[in-house]
Design a protein around this motif. Structure first.
Motif, mmCIF file in Angstrom:
data_model
loop_
_atom_site.group_PDB
_atom_site.id
_atom_site.type_symbol
_atom_site.label_atom_id
_atom_site.label_comp_id
_atom_site.label_asym_id
_atom_site.label_seq_id
_atom_site.Cartn_x
_atom_site.Cartn_y
_atom_site.Cartn_z
ATOM 1 N N LEU A 1 0.842 -1.186 0.000
ATOM 2 C CA LEU A 1 0.000 0.000 0.000
ATOM 3 C C LEU A 1 0.881 1.241 0.000
ATOM 4 N N PHE A 2 0.335 2.340 -0.502
ATOM 5 C CA PHE A 2 0.955 3.645 -0.288
ATOM 6 C C PHE A 2 -0.036 4.439 0.537
ATOM 7 N N VAL A 3 0.407 4.976 1.670
ATOM 8 C CA VAL A 3 -0.470 5.717 2.569
ATOM 9 C C VAL A 3 0.003 7.167 2.679
ATOM 10 N N VAL A 4 -0.977 8.061 2.820
ATOM 11 C CA VAL A 4 -0.696 9.484 2.984
ATOM 12 C C VAL A 4 -1.499 9.985 4.172
ATOM 13 N N TYR A 5 -0.847 10.728 5.056
ATOM 14 C CA TYR A 5 -1.495 11.324 6.222
ATOM 15 C C TYR A 5 -1.458 12.839 6.085
ATOM 16 N N SER A 6 -2.572 13.476 6.416
ATOM 17 C CA SER A 6 -2.612 14.936 6.423
ATOM 18 C C SER A 6 -3.392 15.409 7.636
ATOM 19 N N PRO A 7 -2.797 16.241 8.475
ATOM 20 C CA PRO A 7 -1.431 16.739 8.389
ATOM 21 C C PRO A 7 -0.418 15.651 8.735
ATOM 22 N N ALA A 8 0.844 15.965 8.514
ATOM 23 C CA ALA A 8 1.933 15.037 8.831
ATOM 24 C C ALA A 8 1.973 14.753 10.322
ATOM 25 N N GLY A 9 2.409 13.544 10.661
ATOM 26 C CA GLY A 9 2.677 13.260 12.059
ATOM 27 C C GLY A 9 1.959 12.119 12.720
ATOM 28 N N PRO A 10 0.727 11.729 12.307
ATOM 29 C CA PRO A 10 0.056 10.688 13.077
ATOM 30 C C PRO A 10 0.784 9.345 13.075
ATOM 31 N N GLU A 11 1.607 9.116 12.071
ATOM 32 C CA GLU A 11 2.337 7.854 12.004
ATOM 33 C C GLU A 11 3.383 7.749 13.109
ATOM 34 N N LEU A 12 3.780 8.867 13.682
ATOM 35 C CA LEU A 12 4.784 8.832 14.751
ATOM 36 C C LEU A 12 4.271 8.133 16.001
ATOM 37 N N ALA A 13 2.945 8.109 16.195
ATOM 38 C CA ALA A 13 2.364 7.410 17.341
ATOM 39 C C ALA A 13 2.603 5.905 17.246
ATOM 40 N N LEU A 14 2.879 5.409 16.033
ATOM 41 C CA LEU A 14 3.151 3.979 15.859
ATOM 42 C C LEU A 14 4.389 3.540 16.638
ATOM 43 N N ARG A 15 5.271 4.475 16.918
ATOM 44 C CA ARG A 15 6.499 4.152 17.668
ATOM 45 C C ARG A 15 6.193 3.712 19.100
ATOM 46 N N ASP A 16 4.989 4.022 19.577
ATOM 47 C CA ASP A 16 4.592 3.657 20.937
ATOM 48 C C ASP A 16 4.001 2.248 21.032
ATOM 49 N N LEU A 17 3.766 1.599 19.897
ATOM 50 C CA LEU A 17 3.192 0.250 19.922
ATOM 51 C C LEU A 17 4.205 -0.744 20.477
ATOM 52 N N PRO A 18 3.735 -1.762 21.209
ATOM 53 C CA PRO A 18 4.657 -2.691 21.861
ATOM 54 C C PRO A 18 5.519 -3.510 20.891
ATOM 55 N N ASP A 19 5.036 -3.749 19.653
ATOM 56 C CA ASP A 19 5.827 -4.553 18.716
ATOM 57 C C ASP A 19 6.651 -3.695 17.752
ATOM 58 N N PHE A 20 6.729 -2.378 17.994
ATOM 59 C CA PHE A 20 7.487 -1.487 17.123
ATOM 60 C C PHE A 20 8.980 -1.766 17.219
ATOM 61 N N ARG A 21 9.634 -1.713 16.058
ATOM 62 C CA ARG A 21 11.093 -1.756 16.010
ATOM 63 C C ARG A 21 11.527 -0.962 14.784
ATOM 64 N N MET A 22 12.623 -0.269 14.888
ATOM 65 C CA MET A 22 13.154 0.507 13.774
ATOM 66 C C MET A 22 14.043 -0.407 12.943
ATOM 67 N N LEU A 23 13.762 -0.460 11.644
ATOM 68 C CA LEU A 23 14.530 -1.294 10.729
ATOM 69 C C LEU A 23 15.464 -0.409 9.900
ATOM 70 N N PRO A 24 16.728 -0.762 9.808
ATOM 71 C CA PRO A 24 17.653 0.065 9.005
ATOM 72 C C PRO A 24 17.313 0.003 7.526
ATOM 73 N N PRO A 25 17.749 0.996 6.748
ATOM 74 C CA PRO A 25 17.497 0.969 5.308
ATOM 75 C C PRO A 25 17.953 -0.355 4.677
ATOM 76 N N GLY A 26 17.156 -0.806 3.721
ATOM 77 C CA GLY A 26 17.512 -2.025 2.990
ATOM 78 C C GLY A 26 17.029 -3.320 3.618
ATOM 79 N N THR A 27 16.349 -3.248 4.790
ATOM 80 C CA THR A 27 15.868 -4.495 5.411
ATOM 81 C C THR A 27 14.371 -4.630 5.269
#
Length: 138
Positions: free
Chosen positions: A112-138
């Motif tokens: 999917l391609f998703v767009v949020y307006s205004p910017a920012g609501p996706e940042l709340a995803l960082r608070d989810l218990p299964d969140f992890r940051m993946l480096p580029p290319g993974t």
């Protein structure tokens, strides 16, 4: 002036948000390329996976199905869930603050391609218990 190295962005070239249900690679966002009025990126959902019912208070969302097939739920004005089958080429509009969810019902991956307006609501995803940051290319 915009840095042209940040104008053309591929999902594999940026860090991604990883979850048990899939991943989100933000390709447009204030922290990626200075976008101010919206943010967006590519969501990859493996077969049988999807994100739980949630909303983005104060924000609208556009979901465009690039590939794969699934079921999309978006609540109506009365809060009743409306579910539709979606596939490549389908655009889904999620009105401000409405609950919604996506499930990959196909045999292969769904993108999917998703767009949020205004910017920012996706940042709340960082608070989810299964969140992890993946480096580029993974």
């Amino acid at each position: 002036m915009t840095d042209t190295s940040k104008v053309f962005v591929y999902p594999q070239d940026v860090s991604a948000f990883g979850f048990d249900w899939g991943r989100l690679a933000l390709t447009v966002a204030p922290e990626v390329n200075g976008a101010r009025r919206f943010s967006g990126g590519v969501v990859d959902l493996p077969s049988g996976q999807g994100h739980a019912r949630h909303n983005h208070p104060g924000a609208e969302e556009i979901i465009f199905v690039i590939s794969g097939n699934g079921e999309q739920m978006v609540e109506d004005e009365a809060g009743k869930p409306v579910v539709a089958k979606v596939g490549p080429g389908c655009t889904v509009f999620v009105p401000e603050s409405r609950y919604h969810s996506t499930l990959n019902t196909g045999d292969g991956p769904m993108q999917l391609f998703v767009v949020y307006s205004p910017a920012g609501p996706e940042l709340a995803l960082r608070d989810l218990p299964d969140f992890r940051m993946l480096p580029p290319g993974t």
